[in-house]
Design an enzyme around this catalytic site. Structure first.
Site, mmCIF file in Angstrom:
data_model
loop_
_atom_site.group_PDB
_atom_site.id
_atom_site.type_symbol
_atom_site.label_atom_id
_atom_site.label_comp_id
_atom_site.label_asym_id
_atom_site.label_seq_id
_atom_site.Cartn_x
_atom_site.Cartn_y
_atom_site.Cartn_z
ATOM 1 N N SER A 70 0.810 -1.221 0.000
ATOM 2 C CA SER A 70 0.000 0.000 0.000
ATOM 3 C C SER A 70 0.842 1.268 0.000
ATOM 4 O O SER A 70 0.389 2.311 -0.466
ATOM 5 C CB SER A 70 -0.938 0.005 1.214
ATOM 6 O OG SER A 70 -0.200 -0.086 2.422
ATOM 7 N N GLY A 108 -2.117 -4.251 0.868
ATOM 8 C CA GLY A 108 -2.268 -5.488 1.612
ATOM 9 C C GLY A 108 -1.304 -6.585 1.210
ATOM 10 O O GLY A 108 -1.336 -7.670 1.784
ATOM 11 N N ASN A 136 3.894 -5.896 5.862
ATOM 12 C CA ASN A 136 2.725 -6.687 6.266
ATOM 13 C C ASN A 136 3.120 -8.035 6.863
ATOM 14 O O ASN A 136 2.447 -8.557 7.748
ATOM 15 C CB ASN A 136 1.780 -6.879 5.076
ATOM 16 C CG ASN A 136 1.028 -5.607 4.744
ATOM 17 O OD1 ASN A 136 0.613 -4.870 5.638
ATOM 18 N ND2 ASN A 136 0.873 -5.322 3.466
ATOM 19 N N ASP A 219 -5.084 7.326 9.807
ATOM 20 C CA ASP A 219 -4.715 6.033 10.415
ATOM 21 C C ASP A 219 -3.335 6.064 11.063
ATOM 22 O O ASP A 219 -2.954 5.135 11.758
ATOM 23 C CB ASP A 219 -4.802 4.888 9.393
ATOM 24 C CG ASP A 219 -3.875 5.064 8.197
ATOM 25 O OD1 ASP A 219 -2.960 5.905 8.258
ATOM 26 O OD2 ASP A 219 -4.062 4.344 7.201
ATOM 27 N N HIS A 222 -0.342 5.426 6.845
ATOM 28 C CA HIS A 222 -0.145 5.709 5.426
ATOM 29 C C HIS A 222 0.135 7.194 5.208
ATOM 30 O O HIS A 222 -0.634 8.044 5.657
ATOM 31 C CB HIS A 222 -1.377 5.290 4.620
ATOM 32 C CG HIS A 222 -1.608 3.806 4.639
ATOM 33 N ND1 HIS A 222 -2.481 3.200 5.526
ATOM 34 C CD2 HIS A 222 -1.065 2.811 3.891
ATOM 35 C CE1 HIS A 222 -2.476 1.896 5.323
ATOM 36 N NE2 HIS A 222 -1.618 1.632 4.340
#
Length: 245
Positions: A70, A108, A136, A219, A222
């Site tokens: 991402s 993701g 991730n 968030d 990001h």
């Protein structure tokens, strides 16, 4: 234009208060996301997978392929051209370099997922390969040996296609709640891979962005468009010399 492989340089990682804030924000978000998951199911912090840019070159220029998650895809931005690969394209155009950026970021994505789709991505001609994967994996607590093996597999696939393609590997760091031993070895694996394979290493992709509130979306993970400008500079420092060779 001749291509000369650039050697790995061991650049020490820098830790600062802003990065520590970023780590704790990441840890909190991970905690809440895990609480919402059904029992036994692992959850990623990254958003659902989504291809955000064309993954095939559209001109006859040489291709710089950005392969990542991402962060590369530009999750949450109004225009994915604001993601750091797009910002780098603007730099390239301003200098008149004959290169086209192809954004193969997938929100993701894990290293296993990347290894599974690398051969399809490599169907096109590539002049430079930028590898940004692993975050991730770390947030899921994936075995370090598995992450390292998957990244090595991606590197091997690129080298099999053309051993002369310069590869840039972007390093990543994890929040302290993952455990000191795991986080230390996680950061080290990028350096080990760079040294073993003679790659160019960006020590920490989120340097000067992680933990800086105004440079990240709500968030806390990001980057905003302004944050991506800094990410682009972090990568450009290592990419530009390759393009000038």
């Amino acid at each position: 234009m001749s291509k000369t492989k650039q050697s790995y340089t061991d650049t020490p990682l820098q830790t600062n208060p802003n990065f520590l804030k970023f780590c704790y924000l990441l840890a909190v978000l991970l905690l809440f996301s895990c609480k919402e998951a059904p029992k036994g199911e692992k959850r990623e912090v990254a958003e659902p997978k989504e291809v955000t840019e064309e993954t095939v070159a559209t001109t006859n220029n040489k291709v710089i392929l950005f392969f990542g998650d991402s962060l590369t895809a530009g999750y949450g931005l109004d225009d994915t051209k604001d993601a750091y690969p797009g910002v780098i394209q603007t730099k390239i155009d301003s200098l008149g370099y004959p290169y086209e950026v192809v954004n193969a970021g997938l929100s993701g994505e894990t290293t296993a997922g990347g290894l599974g789709r690398i051969n399809w991505i490599l169907a096109q001609d590539i002049s430079v390969f930028v590898l940004e994967l692993g975050a991730n994996d770390g947030l899921r607590g994936t075995a370090l040996s598995e992450t390292k093996s998957n990244l090595q597999g991606i590197i091997d696939a690129v080298r099999k296609k053309d051993a002369n393609i310069p590869i840039i590997l972007t390093g990543m760091q994890l929040p302290p709640n993952m455990g000191k031993d795991y986080t230390t070895k996680f950061s080290q694996l990028f350096k080990d891979l760079a040294e073993k394979n003679d790659l160019v290493l960006v020590p920490f992709l989120l340097e000067n962005v992680g933990g800086v509130a105004q440079l990240n979306q709500a968030d806390g993970i990001h980057p905003t468009a302004a944050g991506h400008q800094i990410l682009a500079n972090n990568v450009w420092l290592y990419l530009k010399p390759i393009l000038e060779q």
